[in-house]
Design a protein around this motif. Structure first.
Motif, PDB file in Angstrom:
ATOM      1  N   CYS A 136       0.838  -1.192   0.000  1.00 54.12           N
ATOM      2  CA  CYS A 136       0.000   0.000   0.000  1.00 54.12           C
ATOM      3  C   CYS A 136       0.872   1.241   0.000  1.00 54.12           C
ATOM      4  CB  CYS A 136      -0.918   0.004   1.217  1.00 54.12           C
ATOM      5  SG  CYS A 136      -0.027   0.007   2.773  1.00 54.12           S
ATOM      6  N   ARG A 137       0.245   2.375  -0.288  1.00 50.97           N
ATOM      7  CA  ARG A 137       0.939   3.660  -0.253  1.00 50.97           C
ATOM      8  C   ARG A 137       0.436   4.561   0.864  1.00 50.97           C
ATOM      9  NH1 ARG A 137       0.053   5.524  -6.139  1.00 50.97           N
ATOM     10  NH2 ARG A 137      -1.576   3.993  -5.979  1.00 50.97           N
ATOM     11  N   ASP A 138      -0.854   4.456   1.185  1.00 51.58           N
ATOM     12  CA  ASP A 138      -1.390   5.236   2.294  1.00 51.58           C
ATOM     13  C   ASP A 138      -2.540   4.486   2.964  1.00 51.58           C
ATOM     14  OD1 ASP A 138      -3.636   5.652   0.698  1.00 51.58           O
ATOM     15  OD2 ASP A 138      -2.954   7.596   0.029  1.00 51.58           O
ATOM     16  N   ASN A 139      -3.014   5.010   4.089  1.00 48.24           N
ATOM     17  CA  ASN A 139      -4.018   4.309   4.896  1.00 48.24           C
ATOM     18  C   ASN A 139      -5.327   4.061   4.157  1.00 48.24           C
ATOM     19  OD1 ASN A 139      -2.301   4.192   7.079  1.00 48.24           O
ATOM     20  ND2 ASN A 139      -3.080   6.074   7.995  1.00 48.24           N
ATOM     21  N   SER A 140      -5.683   4.932   3.244  1.00 44.09           N
ATOM     22  CA  SER A 140      -6.973   4.797   2.563  1.00 44.09           C
ATOM     23  C   SER A 140      -7.044   3.589   1.641  1.00 44.09           C
ATOM     24  CB  SER A 140      -7.271   6.064   1.769  1.00 44.09           C
ATOM     25  OG  SER A 140      -6.328   6.220   0.727  1.00 44.09           O
ATOM     26  N   GLU A 141      -5.922   2.963   1.327  1.00 46.13           N
ATOM     27  CA  GLU A 141      -5.916   1.813   0.427  1.00 46.13           C
ATOM     28  C   GLU A 141      -6.163   0.491   1.147  1.00 46.13           C
ATOM     29  OE1 GLU A 141      -2.209   1.849  -1.593  1.00 46.13           O
ATOM     30  OE2 GLU A 141      -2.717   3.578  -2.807  1.00 46.13           O
ATOM     31  N   CYS A 142      -6.013   0.457   2.464  1.00 42.25           N
ATOM     32  CA  CYS A 142      -6.093  -0.792   3.217  1.00 42.25           C
ATOM     33  C   CYS A 142      -7.482  -1.023   3.790  1.00 42.25           C
ATOM     34  CB  CYS A 142      -5.089  -0.786   4.363  1.00 42.25           C
ATOM     35  SG  CYS A 142      -3.401  -0.700   3.805  1.00 42.25           S
ATOM     36  N   LEU A 143      -7.853  -2.295   3.892  1.00 38.93           N
ATOM     37  CA  LEU A 143      -9.116  -2.683   4.494  1.00 38.93           C
ATOM     38  C   LEU A 143      -9.146  -2.276   5.956  1.00 38.93           C
ATOM     39  CD1 LEU A 143     -11.735  -4.252   3.927  1.00 38.93           C
ATOM     40  CD2 LEU A 143     -10.567  -6.303   4.671  1.00 38.93           C
ATOM     41  N   THR A 144      -8.005  -2.376   6.648  1.00 43.92           N
ATOM     42  CA  THR A 144      -7.915  -2.020   8.063  1.00 43.92           C
ATOM     43  C   THR A 144      -7.578  -0.549   8.285  1.00 43.92           C
ATOM     44  OG1 THR A 144      -5.586  -2.619   8.074  1.00 43.92           O
ATOM     45  CG2 THR A 144      -7.166  -4.334   8.711  1.00 43.92           C
ATOM     46  N   MET A 145      -7.330   0.192   7.209  1.00 44.28           N
ATOM     47  CA  MET A 145      -6.939   1.601   7.253  1.00 44.28           C
ATOM     48  C   MET A 145      -5.624   1.816   8.003  1.00 44.28           C
ATOM     49  SD  MET A 145      -9.058   3.208   5.480  1.00 44.28           S
ATOM     50  CE  MET A 145     -10.611   2.851   4.689  1.00 44.28           C
ATOM     51  N   LEU A 146      -4.748   0.815   7.993  1.00 44.65           N
ATOM     52  CA  LEU A 146      -3.438   0.918   8.624  1.00 44.65           C
ATOM     53  C   LEU A 146      -2.364   0.509   7.629  1.00 44.65           C
ATOM     54  CD1 LEU A 146      -4.188  -0.657  12.104  1.00 44.65           C
ATOM     55  CD2 LEU A 146      -3.701   1.733  11.630  1.00 44.65           C
ATOM     56  N   CYS A 147      -1.700   1.475   7.058  1.00 49.60           N
ATOM     57  CA  CYS A 147      -0.600   1.216   6.126  1.00 49.60           C
ATOM     58  C   CYS A 147       0.696   1.622   6.817  1.00 49.60           C
ATOM     59  CB  CYS A 147      -0.803   2.016   4.841  1.00 49.60           C
ATOM     60  SG  CYS A 147       0.493   1.774   3.637  1.00 49.60           S
ATOM     61  N   ARG A 148       1.533   0.640   7.136  1.00 49.74           N
ATOM     62  CA  ARG A 148       2.818   0.898   7.782  1.00 49.74           C
ATOM     63  C   ARG A 148       3.913   0.201   6.994  1.00 49.74           C
ATOM     64  NH1 ARG A 148      -0.400   3.668   9.775  1.00 49.74           N
ATOM     65  NH2 ARG A 148      -0.924   3.970  11.951  1.00 49.74           N
ATOM     66  N   LYS A 149       4.962   0.923   6.665  1.00 48.29           N
ATOM     67  CA  LYS A 149       6.103   0.403   5.902  1.00 48.29           C
ATOM     68  C   LYS A 149       5.634  -0.247   4.597  1.00 48.29           C
ATOM     69  CE  LYS A 149       8.919  -0.387   9.974  1.00 48.29           C
ATOM     70  NZ  LYS A 149       9.613  -1.363  10.800  1.00 48.29           N
ATOM     71  N   ASN A 150       4.694   0.419   3.928  1.00 48.48           N
ATOM     72  CA  ASN A 150       4.141   0.000   2.640  1.00 48.48           C
ATOM     73  C   ASN A 150       3.446  -1.356   2.681  1.00 48.48           C
ATOM     74  OD1 ASN A 150       5.007   2.354   1.424  1.00 48.48           O
ATOM     75  ND2 ASN A 150       6.976   1.475   0.871  1.00 48.48           N
ATOM     76  N   ARG A 151       2.875  -1.733   3.829  1.00 57.11           N
ATOM     77  CA  ARG A 151       2.100  -2.967   3.975  1.00 57.11           C
ATOM     78  C   ARG A 151       0.835  -2.679   4.769  1.00 57.11           C
ATOM     79  NH1 ARG A 151       3.446  -6.456   0.274  1.00 57.11           N
ATOM     80  NH2 ARG A 151       5.675  -6.631   0.106  1.00 57.11           N
ATOM     81  N   CYS A 152      -0.251  -3.340   4.411  1.00 56.38           N
ATOM     82  CA  CYS A 152      -1.492  -3.221   5.167  1.00 56.38           C
ATOM     83  C   CYS A 152      -1.383  -4.114   6.398  1.00 56.38           C
ATOM     84  CB  CYS A 152      -2.686  -3.667   4.328  1.00 56.38           C
ATOM     85  SG  CYS A 152      -3.010  -2.604   2.911  1.00 56.38           S
ATOM     86  N   LEU A 153      -1.550  -3.510   7.589  1.00 55.17           N
ATOM     87  CA  LEU A 153      -1.386  -4.243   8.837  1.00 55.17           C
ATOM     88  C   LEU A 153      -2.718  -4.367   9.573  1.00 55.17           C
ATOM     89  CD1 LEU A 153       1.922  -2.690  10.190  1.00 55.17           C
ATOM     90  CD2 LEU A 153       1.624  -4.814   8.923  1.00 55.17           C
ATOM     91  N   LEU A 154      -2.773  -5.338  10.505  1.00 54.76           N
ATOM     92  CA  LEU A 154      -3.958  -5.551  11.302  1.00 54.76           C
ATOM     93  C   LEU A 154      -3.975  -4.628  12.515  1.00 54.76           C
ATOM     94  CD1 LEU A 154      -6.530  -7.187  11.728  1.00 54.76           C
ATOM     95  CD2 LEU A 154      -5.178  -8.912  12.897  1.00 54.76           C
ATOM     96  N   SER A 155      -2.804  -4.380  13.106  1.00 51.63           N
ATOM     97  CA  SER A 155      -2.736  -3.515  14.284  1.00 51.63           C
ATOM     98  C   SER A 155      -1.532  -2.584  14.157  1.00 51.63           C
ATOM     99  CB  SER A 155      -2.625  -4.351  15.551  1.00 51.63           C
ATOM    100  OG  SER A 155      -1.424  -5.093  15.525  1.00 51.63           O
ATOM    101  N   THR A 156      -1.492  -1.569  14.995  1.00 54.56           N
ATOM    102  CA  THR A 156      -0.405  -0.594  14.923  1.00 54.56           C
ATOM    103  C   THR A 156       0.864  -1.097  15.580  1.00 54.56           C
ATOM    104  OG1 THR A 156      -1.204   0.448  16.937  1.00 54.56           O
ATOM    105  CG2 THR A 156      -1.940   1.378  14.847  1.00 54.56           C
ATOM    106  N   ALA A 157       0.757  -2.038  16.532  1.00 53.37           N
ATOM    107  CA  ALA A 157       1.941  -2.560  17.228  1.00 53.37           C
ATOM    108  C   ALA A 157       2.703  -3.491  16.287  1.00 53.37           C
ATOM    109  CB  ALA A 157       1.540  -3.302  18.491  1.00 53.37           C
ATOM    110  N   SER A 158       3.999  -3.236  16.127  1.00 55.39           N
ATOM    111  CA  SER A 158       4.802  -4.123  15.287  1.00 55.39           C
ATOM    112  C   SER A 158       5.824  -4.825  16.163  1.00 55.39           C
ATOM    113  CB  SER A 158       5.497  -3.330  14.180  1.00 55.39           C
ATOM    114  OG  SER A 158       6.326  -2.359  14.759  1.00 55.39           O
ATOM    115  N   ALA A 159       6.013  -6.112  15.912  1.00 58.62           N
ATOM    116  CA  ALA A 159       6.925  -6.915  16.746  1.00 58.62           C
ATOM    117  C   ALA A 159       8.348  -6.788  16.277  1.00 58.62           C
ATOM    118  CB  ALA A 159       6.509  -8.365  16.698  1.00 58.62           C
TER     119      ALA A 159
END
Length: 81
Positions: free
Chosen positions: A58-81
Motif C-alpha cells: 500500500c501507499r497510504d491508509n486509505s488503500e487498506c481494508l484495516t486503514m493501517l498502512c505501515r512500511k508500505n504494507r497493510c497491517l492488522l494492528s499498529t503494534a509491530s513486533a
C-alpha cells in the motif's frame, strides 16, 4: 442457388470494408497536461471494492481494508513486533 450465397457474402464483405475505410479517425490534438498533479478520487463503491487485504502492499491508509498502512504494507494492528 449457390451463387446467391456467394453474391451475398461478397456484398457483405464489401459493405464491411467500406464501413471500416470510411470510419477513419482524424488525428487528435494533444491534450494539455494538468498544472498540478492531483490524486484521482474514487466513488464510494470502488473505494469499498478496491480495499486491500492484510499483508498487501500500500501507499497510504486509505488503500487498506484495516486503514493501517505501515512500511508500505497493510497491517492488522499498529503494534509491530
Amino acid at each position: 442457388m449457390h451463387w446467391w450465397k456467394v453474391m451475398a457474402a461478397l456484398l457483405l464483405c464489401s459493405l464491411l470494408l467500406s464501413q471500416s475505410h470510411g470510419a477513419s479517425l482524424s488525428p487528435r490534438q494533444p491534450q494539455p497536461q494538468p498544472r498540478s498533479a492531483r490524486q484521482r478520487r474514487m466513488t464510494p463503491f470502488w473505494r469499498g471494492v478496491s480495499l486491500r487485504p492484510i499483508g498487501a502492499s500500500c501507499r497510504d491508509n486509505s488503500e487498506c481494508l484495516t486503514m493501517l498502512c505501515r512500511k508500505n504494507r497493510c497491517l492488522l494492528s499498529t503494534a509491530s513486533a
